[in-house]
Each structure stands twice: as C-alpha cells, then as structure tokens.
Design a protein around this motif. Structure first.
Motif, PDB file in Angstrom:
ATOM      1  N   LEU A  97     -10.295   8.809  -8.117  1.00  0.00           N
ATOM      2  CA  LEU A  97      -9.348   7.776  -7.784  1.00  0.00           C
ATOM      3  C   LEU A  97      -8.310   7.634  -8.903  1.00  0.00           C
ATOM      4  CD1 LEU A  97      -9.183   6.492  -5.137  1.00  0.00           C
ATOM      5  CD2 LEU A  97      -9.715   4.341  -6.127  1.00  0.00           C
TER       6      LEU A  97
ATOM      7  N   PRO B   4      -8.951  -1.293  -6.727  1.00  0.00           N
ATOM      8  CA  PRO B   4      -8.877  -0.657  -5.464  1.00  0.00           C
ATOM      9  C   PRO B   4     -10.398  -0.795  -4.968  1.00  0.00           C
ATOM     10  CG  PRO B   4      -8.299   0.701  -7.216  1.00  0.00           C
ATOM     11  CD  PRO B   4      -8.230  -0.507  -7.822  1.00  0.00           C
TER      12      PRO B   4
ATOM     13  N   THR C 292      -7.964  -4.690   5.233  1.00  0.00           N
ATOM     14  CA  THR C 292      -6.879  -4.229   5.810  1.00  0.00           C
ATOM     15  C   THR C 292      -6.621  -4.453   7.384  1.00  0.00           C
ATOM     16  OG1 THR C 292      -5.235  -2.164   5.612  1.00  0.00           O
ATOM     17  CG2 THR C 292      -7.745  -1.799   5.951  1.00  0.00           C
TER      18      THR C 292
ATOM     19  N   ARG D 149     -12.626   5.636   0.469  1.00  0.00           N
ATOM     20  CA  ARG D 149     -13.999   5.333   1.089  1.00  0.00           C
ATOM     21  C   ARG D 149     -14.632   6.171   2.292  1.00  0.00           C
ATOM     22  NH1 ARG D 149     -11.581  -0.498   0.921  1.00  0.00           N
ATOM     23  NH2 ARG D 149     -11.014  -0.354   2.949  1.00  0.00           N
TER      24      ARG D 149
ATOM     25  N   ARG E 287      -2.719  11.006   4.256  1.00  0.00           N
ATOM     26  CA  ARG E 287      -3.616   9.947   4.429  1.00  0.00           C
ATOM     27  C   ARG E 287      -4.227   9.762   5.770  1.00  0.00           C
ATOM     28  NH1 ARG E 287      -2.861   4.264   5.855  1.00  0.00           N
ATOM     29  NH2 ARG E 287      -0.589   4.436   6.315  1.00  0.00           N
TER      30      ARG E 287
ATOM     31  N   GLY F 146     -13.447  -4.343   2.678  1.00  0.00           N
ATOM     32  CA  GLY F 146     -12.244  -5.145   2.065  1.00  0.00           C
ATOM     33  C   GLY F 146     -12.314  -5.263   0.562  1.00  0.00           C
TER      34      GLY F 146
ATOM     35  N   GLY G 189      -4.582   6.301  -6.346  1.00  0.00           N
ATOM     36  CA  GLY G 189      -5.474   4.879  -6.613  1.00  0.00           C
ATOM     37  C   GLY G 189      -5.051   3.796  -5.628  1.00  0.00           C
ATOM     38  N   GLU G 190      -3.986   4.237  -4.967  1.00  0.00           N
ATOM     39  CA  GLU G 190      -3.279   3.153  -4.145  1.00  0.00           C
ATOM     40  C   GLU G 190      -4.187   3.265  -2.667  1.00  0.00           C
ATOM     41  OE1 GLU G 190      -1.527   4.584  -5.918  1.00  0.00           O
ATOM     42  OE2 GLU G 190       0.177   3.287  -6.962  1.00  0.00           O
ATOM     43  N   TYR G 191      -5.018   4.072  -2.353  1.00  0.00           N
ATOM     44  CA  TYR G 191      -5.522   4.472  -1.211  1.00  0.00           C
ATOM     45  C   TYR G 191      -7.053   4.408  -1.312  1.00  0.00           C
ATOM     46  CZ  TYR G 191      -1.853   7.586   0.830  1.00  0.00           C
ATOM     47  OH  TYR G 191      -0.610   8.212   1.266  1.00  0.00           O
ATOM     48  N   PRO G 192      -7.581   3.112  -1.433  1.00  0.00           N
ATOM     49  CA  PRO G 192      -8.973   2.733  -1.418  1.00  0.00           C
ATOM     50  C   PRO G 192      -9.528   2.997   0.066  1.00  0.00           C
ATOM     51  CG  PRO G 192      -7.666   1.023  -1.434  1.00  0.00           C
ATOM     52  CD  PRO G 192      -6.553   1.966  -1.584  1.00  0.00           C
ATOM     53  N   LYS G 193      -8.760   2.918   1.019  1.00  0.00           N
ATOM     54  CA  LYS G 193      -9.361   3.200   2.515  1.00  0.00           C
ATOM     55  C   LYS G 193      -9.487   4.541   2.784  1.00  0.00           C
ATOM     56  CE  LYS G 193      -8.436   2.589   7.292  1.00  0.00           C
ATOM     57  NZ  LYS G 193      -7.243   1.816   8.152  1.00  0.00           N
TER      58      LYS G 193
ATOM     59  N   TYR H  41      -4.531  -4.011  -2.943  1.00  0.00           N
ATOM     60  CA  TYR H  41      -4.627  -2.581  -2.596  1.00  0.00           C
ATOM     61  C   TYR H  41      -4.984  -2.398  -1.184  1.00  0.00           C
ATOM     62  CZ  TYR H  41      -3.468  -2.134  -7.402  1.00  0.00           C
ATOM     63  OH  TYR H  41      -3.144  -2.323  -8.691  1.00  0.00           O
ATOM     64  N   GLU H  42      -5.215  -3.352  -0.277  1.00  0.00           N
ATOM     65  CA  GLU H  42      -5.452  -3.124   1.080  1.00  0.00           C
ATOM     66  C   GLU H  42      -4.136  -3.330   1.867  1.00  0.00           C
ATOM     67  OE1 GLU H  42      -8.813  -2.808   2.576  1.00  0.00           O
ATOM     68  OE2 GLU H  42      -9.015  -1.984   0.335  1.00  0.00           O
ATOM     69  N   MET H  43      -3.915  -2.549   2.750  1.00  0.00           N
ATOM     70  CA  MET H  43      -2.545  -2.396   3.341  1.00  0.00           C
ATOM     71  C   MET H  43      -2.428  -3.044   4.578  1.00  0.00           C
ATOM     72  SD  MET H  43      -1.225   1.490   4.155  1.00  0.00           S
ATOM     73  CE  MET H  43      -0.922   1.947   2.408  1.00  0.00           C
TER      74      MET H  43
END
Ligand SMILES: Cc1cc2nc3c(=O)[nH]c(=O)nc-3n(C[C@H](O)[C@H](O)[C@H](O)COP(=O)(O)O)c2cc1C
Ligand code: SF4
Ligand code: FES
Lengths: 218, 432
Positions: free
Chosen positions: B161, A206, A178, B129, B90, A200, B122-126, A150-152
């Motif tokens: 999330l 996630p 990422t 954070r 985002r 990370g 959920g696919e947006y962890p950064k 899940y890190e892009m």
C-alpha cells in the motif's frame, strides 16, 4: 512468505507495541526481499500504535528496517498519509480535484468545515474531527467524494455532508464502513459496488488487514 | 465486445470470489500457459499488440522484450491510480481481482519472475482488501506459492500500500517507493527493464494491461489484435466524469468518435446544456473542444496526432457553465501540490503558475499575467509542444502546462475578460 524472526535489538525497539502489532511486524518484514521495503507499511503500524507518526515510532521503524532515523523521517515526510500530528478520531478528507470540483466539491468542503467547526487542514479541539482537502481519490464518476478514515462515500452533496458529520459526532461509531456511509449519505457511484462490504476502519489509517486496522461493521 | 468487465456484469454479486472465477473459466488460461510454455505466452502478448493502459500507451510485448536477462527479476503492478479523472483500476481491483492475479501469474511465468508486487495507492483500502483476499485464496488453491499446479514454477505476490503521493504512479518513483524511499522519479536510462526494483530487471505494468493477459492467452494474441483499429487494439476502460449524464467506466472498442462516446455512451450533457470542452486522457492531457474534435475518432494515434493523448483513458467533460480559468487552476494546483520537487522548472514553475491563477481568480489579475502564464509554462516545457520537450526528469512538470495552453488556445477571450472584470464569464452569462 514466512514471517521474519526478530533480533533482540529489533524486539527491544517495539517492546511497548501490542502483541498483534509485533506479529504484523514479523509478517511484513517477511514479505519483502529487502527489509527497507517494509518502511511504509511499518510506518502505518507505528501509527496504529501511536495514533500518528511520532519520533519514537520513527526510531522503532528505523531499527526494524536498518535505516537511520533521518532516513525514515525523510520517507515519512514525503507522503501525505503519514500524519505528523495527533489526528481527530475521524479524518474527513474531501476531494477537490477537477472532476469533484466541477460537481460542487468546494461546497461540500465548506459544509464540512462549517458543521465540524474545523478549518481545512486542522484538527478540532475536542479531538473528534480532522478535516482536509485531498487530491483525486479515484472515484471521479461518483463525484464529489469524501473519505472518512479512508473509507469512501461517493456522490455527496453539501447537505448530506452535514448529516454525515452529525452522524459521526452524535453516534461516535468506533468502526466506520464505506458501505454504511454510502447507503446513508452517498449518491451516484463510479460503478456498481454490487457486494456488501463487511469491513471498515477503526483509525485514520487505511483499514487493510495486513496493517491490522480493519474491523467488521454490523 | 467485453473482455475485462464481462464476468462482473454477468455475475454481479460474486465476480470477485474464487468460486465464481473458477466456475467461469478462471485459471484455465494459466493451465494453458503452463502447457504452451513461457516463450509462447510472451509471443501471444506480443501478437496481441496491447498497449499499456497506465498512461504512456507503450506496447506491452515490446516492453517485455526489453527485460534484461539477469535474475532475480521482478514484475510490479501499478495500481497507484491517481491521475485525476481515472477510476477504472479501482473497479478491476474490487470486482475482478482474480483476473488480475491470474494475469500476474501468467506474466511472471512468461517473464521468468518469481516475486511480483501489486502497488496499490494508500487511499484504496477496500480494493487492497479485495486483492489481498484474492491473493490469499490463490495461495490456498495452489495458484500461487511453490510449484504452481505442478508446473515447477514458483511465485510469491506481495500487496503493497502506498502512502499518498500521485508521483508514485510514475514507474521509477513507484520503484523507489517500493524500496522504502521517497517516491522520486529516477533519471532514465537505465530503464526499469534493465535496472529496476533493487537494481534488478523489472517490468512495471498497469492493472488493466495485466488484467487482459488471461483473455489473450486463452483466445490468442491474434484474436485480441483483431479487435478495433490496428494500433489501438483491444477494448479499453474509459472513465467518464464531470458534466455528463452517465458518468462511469465503460469498456469500449476504440475507434468510435468522441461524439459517440460523450453523447451515446455518456448520455450527453446534463440539462441539455452545451458541451464546452473535454479532456481526452486524464488531467495531464491537453483539452479538446467540440468545434474541432467532436467527430474525430477516439484512438490512441488519432488523439496523439491532434496534439493530446488518451493517457489513462479518463475523459473529463466540461459544459458551458464551466469557468475554464477556475478549472485550469484546479488542475495546475494538483501538479503544483504533487511535484516531487527534484527539478527546478517543475517545482518553481508549477508554484508560480498556481500563484498567477490565484491572482486571476481573486480579481487581482493583470493583462501581463496572461503572457506570464505562457512564459512560465514555456520555461517548464520549452516550445509548449505535445508530447512535450522534456527538461525535467519526468513528465509531471510538463503536464501542468496542458490546461494553461488549452485555455489560452481555445478560451483566451475568457481569460482576458477575467482580468478586466474579475468575474467568470460563465457567471456573467448566467446573470444575463
Ligand atoms: C506523473 C505520472 C503518473 C503516473 N501515474 C500512473 C498511475 O497511476 N498508474 C499507472 O498505471 N501508470 C501511471 N503512470 C505511467 C507509468 O509510469 C508507467 O508507464 C505504467 O505504469 C506502465 O504500465 P503500462 O505500460 O501497462 O501502462 C504515470 C506516469 C507519470 C509520468
Ligand atoms: S518533473 Fe516534477 S515530479 Fe517529475 S521528477 Fe521533476 S520535480 Fe519531480
Ligand atoms: S476528482 Fe475527485 S475522486 Fe477524482
């Protein structure tokens, strides 16, 4: 928002979880007016404990949220990120939705399948990679987009995707970030990231601090 | 004219920090809000005429007016951003999270809400954070928690999330998800403003909508309303993607033409190729083509009048090399995959559409498939109008028909050629 106090039965249900996960459970349950709402974050914590969503894990979450096992299972099965089978160390997700498709995402997916030897939707025998195609990841301006745990990474070409796979396989980093992946394998971005990202992921969950899987990268 | 992106452009590397936010006037709107009181804050938002930026473009002030009096009530920020083509939230979450947090505090104060939620995909962890960090900073500085800035107003914010499901962007599905249920849309009425989260009155607003609130309170709703055309007030973030020289998010004042947007702002089409079509408002929207739409204005109402929508502000550009059958298939496949399965027309219809497209792409298409595509679409969305007639609980099902209707309307010859030769027209042309 104060962490919740757990009953004996609740503590019993997670007695084999790590102390840090137990603390997370208390904090997460304290964040919602109704403990049922914690079912999604708690499923992530159970994945951190068990690697994926196991029958045991769902039972524990059921006790913590006052639901039946069947209710937890019905929630878990609805969402694509609650994986029900053991995953590779690296979950490689390739966006193949429209904007990424227009810019060659299918070639990126094919390169990743070929380089890992793992077909879309499966996990390799040695447990290093799980490969999947996914829907839009909200980075369409940086298409094609790949996620590792899940890190892009944005602006990935088929060649760079192969290099990314080799880097993961040969280097076996415990934490994938990422920032580092973008610098090594990325191209065009949806927008200026501007700030170095210090965190990370250590697992195919996630990496969001409240779930405990985020770590610093060098 | 920049509102949302001004700080991040002027202060590239630290616009997300509380220090920079405070040093550039941040949280002063909140102080002003506490001085003028909740009714006055609501009045400013109403006067601004801002329309929701999540997709439905519904006026935010009007929605706020529907909030039922029962308490507790909740504010839920929709940061599920999953409409293909859309990546603006985002940027707001990562680069200026305090702008959102201040908007959340002001909006909660205006609405009489003491617990707000930010539901991030959920696919947006950064982004999650960054937002969690901003929330933690705001608590530490007394902008959240008990008796905020001595106003007597209390607010808690929970960052939640998601688990990976596009449908959770639909507001009632999002509320079910937040309650710890499957993310299935609810039958309306009752609307969330009356019976929402935990059956309590709830306002759901998009990240971008609420990120505008600090500016509106600082500068006044009338100042906001005076930017751009009357019914498309303010700036908005447009996400440009696909075959375009300069993809990215652009904060624009609505009202420019599509030509300006695609050729001036977006830098035109790579390689000087011809523009074939574009989607004006996320993958759910019917397509536009240059011959008919290039010189029409990009405003909410003009686009509606021409049978499409500005939706989430996502513009997906396709050049002359695009195999439109494959592109439409890719969008249909998305809806087929993301259908929650509650309504038969959506569940069965999207699967069926996907199967027909698969045949066409495999060179096994039949001429009858062309009518079948229309028939099946009509079964999901009777009459095939836009906005669609609703036979389903939510608009996801009808959205799947937009690409089908679009290619039939503008590129029927290519679909037919596909049936005859099995080869994409764009490829045939390339082969000479
Ligand atoms: C299938 C579907 C998906 C949606 N996805 C989103 C989304 O990702 N983000 C969002 O803000 N709104 C989304 N919406 C719109 C929401 O239902 C809702 O109108 C919006 O969050 C309200 O906020 P706003 O008035 O500030 O725009 C979606 C709607 C539908 C029908
Ligand atoms: S239209 Fe589709 S996604 Fe929407 S509620 Fe019905 S089945 Fe679910
Ligand atoms: S289409 Fe791939 S990130 Fe949006």
């Amino acid at each position: 928002m104060k962490p919740a106090t757990l009953s004996e039965a609740e503590m019993d249900a997670i007695s084999d979880w790590s102390e840090s996960s137990q603390q997370l459970v208390r904090e997460l349950l304290g964040k919602y007016p109704d403990k049922r709402s914690a079912v999604m974050p708690l499923l992530y914590v159970s994945m951190i404990e068990n690697g994926y969503v196991t029958a045991e894990g769902m039972k524990s979450v059921a006790v913590l949220t006052g639901l039946t096992g069947a209710q937890v299972q019905s929630v878990a099965s609805f969402y694509s990120m609650y994986k029900r089978e053991e995953l590779g160390k690296y979950l490689v997700s390739v966006c193949t939705s429209i904007s990424c498709f227009l810019l060659g995402a299918d070639d990126v997916l094919a390169a990743i399948e070929d380089e890992t030897g793992v077909p879309d939707g499966e996990t390799g025998h040695d447990g290093t990679f799980t490969v999947e195609h996914v829907e839009c990841n909200g980075a369409c301006g940086g298409a094609p987009v790949v996620l590792v745990n899940y890190e892009m990474v944005e602006g990935v070409t088929a060649e760079k995707a192969r290099e990314l796979v080799k880097w993961l396989r040969d280097g076996g980093p415990d934490v994938v970030g990422t920032e580092e992946m973008q610098q090594l394998f990325g191209g065009a971005k949806s927008f200026d990231w501007a700030v170095r990202e210090p965190e990370g992921a250590v697992l195919p969950v996630p990496a969001f601090a409240p779930y405990g899987s985020a770590r610093g990268v060098k | 004219m920049k509102i949302l992106t001004e700080r991040m452009e002027a202060h590239r590397t630290d616009s997300h920090t509380i220090e920079r936010y405070e040093a550039t006037g941040g949280y002063s709107a909140l102080r002003k809000g506490f001085e003028i009181g909740p009714e006055a804050v609501t009045a400013e938002v109403k006067a601004s005429n801002i329309r929701g930026r999540g997709g439905a473009n519904f006026p935010a002030g009007v929605k706020w007016g529907f909030l039922a009096p029962a308490r507790p009530a909740y504010l839920v920020i929709n940061a599920d951003e999953s409409e293909p083509g859309t990546f603006k939230d985002r940027q707001l979450l990562e680069r200026d999270p305090h702008q959102l947090v201040e908007g959340v505090v002001l909006s909660s104060y205006a609405l009489g809400v003491n617990h707000a939620f930010i539901y991030i995909r959920g696919e947006y962890p950064k982004p999650a954070r960054r937002v969690q960090h901003a929330v933690d900073e705001a608590y530490a500085k007394g902008y959240l928690g008990k008796d905020i800035l001595g106003s007597g107003f209390d607010l808690d914010v929970t960052v939640h999330l998601g688990g990976g499901a596009y449908i959770c962007g639909e507001e009632s599905a999002l509320l079910n998800s937040l309650e710890g249920r499957r993310g299935e849309p609810r039958i309306k009425p009752p609307f969330p403003a009356v019976e929402g989260l935990y059956s309590k009155p709830t306002i759901v607003n998009n990240v971008e909508t609420i990120s505008n609130v600090p500016w509106i309170v600082s500068n006044g709703g009338i100042a906001y309303a005076s930017i751009g055309p009357d019914t498309s007030a303010g700036t908005r973030l447009i996400s440009l993607s696909g075959h375009i020289n300069k993809p990215g998010n652009y904060e624009i004042v609505m009202g420019m033409t599509w030509r300006d947007l695609i050729y001036d702002i977006g830098g035109g089409i790579p390689g000087g190729r011809e523009l074939k079509a574009w989607i004006p408002g996320g993958s759910s929207a019917p397509w536009f083509v240059p011959a008919e739409h290039l010189d029409t204005p990009a405003t909410i109402d003009d686009v509606n009048d021409l049978g499409s929508m500005m939706g989430s502000g996502a513009v997906i550009v396709m050049d002359e090399t695009t195999d439109v059958v494959a592109a439409a298939h890719r969008i249909v496949r998305f809806y087929s995959h993301e259908s929650c399965g509650q309504c038969t027309p959506c569940r069965e219809g999207t699967t069926w559409l996907e199967r027909i497209f698969n045949r066409l792409l495999n060179g096994q298409g039949r001429m009858a498939d062309i009518d079948l595509l229309i028939d099946v679409s009509d079964g999901i969305s009777p009459g095939l109008t836009w906005p669609p007639a609703m036979t389903t609980i939510c608009p996801l099902g009808p959205s799947a028909t937009a690409p089908v209707v679009s290619i039939m309307k503008y590129f029927r010859d290519e679909v037919e050629a596909r049936v005859v030769s099995g080869i994409p027209v764009a490829l045939e042309a390339a082969d000479g």
